[in-house]
Design a protein around this motif. Structure first.
Motif, PDB file in Angstrom:
ATOM      1  N   ILE A 124       0.838  -1.201   0.000  1.00  0.00           N
ATOM      2  CA  ILE A 124       0.000   0.000   0.000  1.00  0.00           C
ATOM      3  C   ILE A 124       0.873   1.251   0.000  1.00  0.00           C
ATOM      4  O   ILE A 124       0.543   2.254  -0.624  1.00  0.00           O
ATOM      5  CB  ILE A 124      -0.973  -0.021   1.193  1.00  0.00           C
ATOM      6  N   GLY A 125       2.024   1.177   0.685  1.00  0.00           N
ATOM      7  CA  GLY A 125       2.941   2.309   0.718  1.00  0.00           C
ATOM      8  C   GLY A 125       3.457   2.693  -0.651  1.00  0.00           C
ATOM      9  O   GLY A 125       3.649   3.870  -0.947  1.00  0.00           O
ATOM     10  N   ILE A 126       3.691   1.705  -1.489  1.00  0.00           N
ATOM     11  CA  ILE A 126       4.131   1.991  -2.859  1.00  0.00           C
ATOM     12  C   ILE A 126       3.041   2.772  -3.593  1.00  0.00           C
ATOM     13  O   ILE A 126       3.325   3.787  -4.244  1.00  0.00           O
ATOM     14  CB  ILE A 126       4.478   0.682  -3.593  1.00  0.00           C
ATOM     15  N   ILE A 127       1.812   2.328  -3.445  1.00  0.00           N
ATOM     16  CA  ILE A 127       0.691   3.013  -4.098  1.00  0.00           C
ATOM     17  C   ILE A 127       0.512   4.412  -3.519  1.00  0.00           C
ATOM     18  O   ILE A 127       0.333   5.387  -4.255  1.00  0.00           O
ATOM     19  CB  ILE A 127      -0.601   2.186  -3.945  1.00  0.00           C
ATOM     20  N   ILE A 128       0.603   4.522  -2.205  1.00  0.00           N
ATOM     21  CA  ILE A 128       0.449   5.822  -1.535  1.00  0.00           C
ATOM     22  C   ILE A 128       1.548   6.783  -1.983  1.00  0.00           C
ATOM     23  O   ILE A 128       1.301   7.969  -2.213  1.00  0.00           O
ATOM     24  CB  ILE A 128       0.461   5.646  -0.001  1.00  0.00           C
ATOM     25  N   GLY A 129       2.778   6.291  -2.101  1.00  0.00           N
ATOM     26  CA  GLY A 129       3.886   7.133  -2.539  1.00  0.00           C
ATOM     27  C   GLY A 129       3.658   7.690  -3.930  1.00  0.00           C
ATOM     28  O   GLY A 129       3.886   8.871  -4.188  1.00  0.00           O
ATOM     29  N   VAL A 178      12.831  13.888  -6.767  1.00  0.00           N
ATOM     30  CA  VAL A 178      12.913  12.799  -5.802  1.00  0.00           C
ATOM     31  C   VAL A 178      12.880  11.498  -6.583  1.00  0.00           C
ATOM     32  O   VAL A 178      12.028  11.319  -7.456  1.00  0.00           O
ATOM     33  CB  VAL A 178      11.730  12.849  -4.805  1.00  0.00           C
ATOM     34  N   GLY A 179      13.799  10.605  -6.285  1.00  0.00           N
ATOM     35  CA  GLY A 179      13.873   9.342  -6.994  1.00  0.00           C
ATOM     36  C   GLY A 179      12.744   8.389  -6.646  1.00  0.00           C
ATOM     37  O   GLY A 179      11.984   8.601  -5.705  1.00  0.00           O
ATOM     38  N   VAL A 180      12.677   7.324  -7.413  1.00  0.00           N
ATOM     39  CA  VAL A 180      11.616   6.335  -7.237  1.00  0.00           C
ATOM     40  C   VAL A 180      11.745   5.639  -5.882  1.00  0.00           C
ATOM     41  O   VAL A 180      10.742   5.437  -5.186  1.00  0.00           O
ATOM     42  CB  VAL A 180      11.654   5.305  -8.389  1.00  0.00           C
ATOM     43  N   LEU A 181      12.949   5.283  -5.492  1.00  0.00           N
ATOM     44  CA  LEU A 181      13.132   4.589  -4.217  1.00  0.00           C
ATOM     45  C   LEU A 181      12.733   5.465  -3.033  1.00  0.00           C
ATOM     46  O   LEU A 181      12.089   4.994  -2.094  1.00  0.00           O
ATOM     47  CB  LEU A 181      14.577   4.117  -4.061  1.00  0.00           C
ATOM     48  N   LEU A 182      13.089   6.742  -3.081  1.00  0.00           N
ATOM     49  CA  LEU A 182      12.682   7.646  -2.003  1.00  0.00           C
ATOM     50  C   LEU A 182      11.170   7.846  -1.992  1.00  0.00           C
ATOM     51  O   LEU A 182      10.561   7.975  -0.935  1.00  0.00           O
ATOM     52  CB  LEU A 182      13.389   8.992  -2.128  1.00  0.00           C
ATOM     53  N   THR A 183      10.559   7.845  -3.170  1.00  0.00           N
ATOM     54  CA  THR A 183       9.108   7.951  -3.253  1.00  0.00           C
ATOM     55  C   THR A 183       8.445   6.755  -2.583  1.00  0.00           C
ATOM     56  O   THR A 183       7.479   6.899  -1.831  1.00  0.00           O
ATOM     57  CB  THR A 183       8.651   8.046  -4.726  1.00  0.00           C
ATOM     58  N   ILE A 184       8.993   5.573  -2.818  1.00  0.00           N
ATOM     59  CA  ILE A 184       8.454   4.362  -2.205  1.00  0.00           C
ATOM     60  C   ILE A 184       8.640   4.402  -0.693  1.00  0.00           C
ATOM     61  O   ILE A 184       7.725   4.073   0.065  1.00  0.00           O
ATOM     62  CB  ILE A 184       9.108   3.114  -2.818  1.00  0.00           C
ATOM     63  N   VAL A 185       9.809   4.836  -0.237  1.00  0.00           N
ATOM     64  CA  VAL A 185      10.069   4.920   1.207  1.00  0.00           C
ATOM     65  C   VAL A 185       9.121   5.919   1.857  1.00  0.00           C
ATOM     66  O   VAL A 185       8.546   5.645   2.918  1.00  0.00           O
ATOM     67  CB  VAL A 185      11.545   5.291   1.479  1.00  0.00           C
ATOM     68  N   VAL A 186       8.940   7.070   1.226  1.00  0.00           N
ATOM     69  CA  VAL A 186       8.007   8.068   1.760  1.00  0.00           C
ATOM     70  C   VAL A 186       6.599   7.495   1.803  1.00  0.00           C
ATOM     71  O   VAL A 186       5.863   7.685   2.769  1.00  0.00           O
ATOM     72  CB  VAL A 186       8.049   9.371   0.924  1.00  0.00           C
ATOM     73  N   GLY A 187       6.213   6.751   0.777  1.00  0.00           N
ATOM     74  CA  GLY A 187       4.888   6.142   0.746  1.00  0.00           C
ATOM     75  C   GLY A 187       4.693   5.124   1.856  1.00  0.00           C
ATOM     76  O   GLY A 187       3.635   5.069   2.483  1.00  0.00           O
ATOM     77  N   VAL A 203       6.330   5.003   4.762  1.00  0.00           N
ATOM     78  CA  VAL A 203       6.268   5.730   6.034  1.00  0.00           C
ATOM     79  C   VAL A 203       4.917   6.429   6.181  1.00  0.00           C
ATOM     80  O   VAL A 203       4.305   6.395   7.250  1.00  0.00           O
ATOM     81  CB  VAL A 203       7.434   6.741   6.135  1.00  0.00           C
ATOM     82  N   ALA A 204       4.431   7.030   5.104  1.00  0.00           N
ATOM     83  CA  ALA A 204       3.131   7.707   5.144  1.00  0.00           C
ATOM     84  C   ALA A 204       2.004   6.714   5.403  1.00  0.00           C
ATOM     85  O   ALA A 204       1.052   7.018   6.125  1.00  0.00           O
ATOM     86  CB  ALA A 204       2.882   8.461   3.839  1.00  0.00           C
ATOM     87  N   ALA A 205       2.105   5.519   4.824  1.00  0.00           N
ATOM     88  CA  ALA A 205       1.070   4.504   5.042  1.00  0.00           C
ATOM     89  C   ALA A 205       1.051   4.065   6.498  1.00  0.00           C
ATOM     90  O   ALA A 205      -0.025   3.931   7.101  1.00  0.00           O
ATOM     91  CB  ALA A 205       1.306   3.304   4.130  1.00  0.00           C
ATOM     92  N   LEU A 206       2.217   3.847   7.070  1.00  0.00           N
ATOM     93  CA  LEU A 206       2.283   3.420   8.472  1.00  0.00           C
ATOM     94  C   LEU A 206       1.818   4.530   9.414  1.00  0.00           C
ATOM     95  O   LEU A 206       1.027   4.293  10.329  1.00  0.00           O
ATOM     96  CB  LEU A 206       3.696   2.967   8.821  1.00  0.00           C
ATOM     97  N   LEU A 207       2.314   5.753   9.191  1.00  0.00           N
ATOM     98  CA  LEU A 207       1.899   6.879  10.040  1.00  0.00           C
ATOM     99  C   LEU A 207       0.408   7.189   9.865  1.00  0.00           C
ATOM    100  O   LEU A 207      -0.296   7.474  10.842  1.00  0.00           O
ATOM    101  CB  LEU A 207       2.720   8.122   9.717  1.00  0.00           C
ATOM    102  N   GLY A 208      -0.066   7.143   8.626  1.00  0.00           N
ATOM    103  CA  GLY A 208      -1.477   7.415   8.363  1.00  0.00           C
ATOM    104  C   GLY A 208      -2.391   6.396   9.018  1.00  0.00           C
ATOM    105  O   GLY A 208      -3.450   6.745   9.535  1.00  0.00           O
ATOM    106  N   ALA A 209      -1.963   5.136   9.011  1.00  0.00           N
ATOM    107  CA  ALA A 209      -2.755   4.100   9.673  1.00  0.00           C
ATOM    108  C   ALA A 209      -2.793   4.332  11.179  1.00  0.00           C
ATOM    109  O   ALA A 209      -3.838   4.155  11.815  1.00  0.00           O
ATOM    110  CB  ALA A 209      -2.177   2.720   9.364  1.00  0.00           C
ATOM    111  N   ALA A 210      -1.656   4.747  11.745  1.00  0.00           N
ATOM    112  CA  ALA A 210      -1.611   5.019  13.181  1.00  0.00           C
ATOM    113  C   ALA A 210      -2.483   6.224  13.539  1.00  0.00           C
ATOM    114  O   ALA A 210      -3.210   6.207  14.538  1.00  0.00           O
ATOM    115  CB  ALA A 210      -0.170   5.254  13.626  1.00  0.00           C
ATOM    116  N   ILE A 211      -2.419   7.266  12.731  1.00  0.00           N
ATOM    117  CA  ILE A 211      -3.230   8.462  12.980  1.00  0.00           C
ATOM    118  C   ILE A 211      -4.716   8.135  12.841  1.00  0.00           C
ATOM    119  O   ILE A 211      -5.534   8.539  13.674  1.00  0.00           O
ATOM    120  CB  ILE A 211      -2.822   9.605  12.035  1.00  0.00           C
TER     121      ILE A 211
END
Length: 87
Positions: free
Chosen positions: A12-17, A30-39, A41-49
């Motif tokens: 899901i993080g890949i899709i979110i990124g 921003v490169g593809v790998l950083l986009t995936i990492v951001v996605g 992290v955003a998926a995990l943080l968003g789920a927690a929020i």
């Protein structure tokens, strides 16, 4: 969190990124790998929020959780892009 939850967060993080990158206007440096990492992290943080707000488990699609995750990914991509441009 179980291993299946972590694997689904990565997928899901890949899709979110990618969605977060599409939300940010203009060209990003921003490169593809950083986009995936951001996605991820955003998926995990968003789920927690969303869980903290009590909107994580609803009947059907969790639209509010998705919006939180995409918003966090967009903020992350924009922040990374700003740091990349200054270098």
């Amino acid at each position: 969190m179980e291993i299946s939850g972590i694997i689904s967060a990565i997928i899901i993080g890949i899709i979110i990124g990618v969605l977060g990158r599409l939300v940010v206007p203009g060209r990003q440096h921003v490169g593809v790998l950083l986009t995936i990492v951001v996605g991820i992290v955003a998926a995990l943080l968003g789920a927690a929020i969303a869980s903290g707000l009590g909107v994580a488990d609803t009947k059907g699609i969790d639209w509010i959780e998705w919006l939180i995750q995409i918003g966090l990914a967009a903020v992350g991509i924009a922040a990374l892009d700003r740091t990349r441009v200054r270098r």
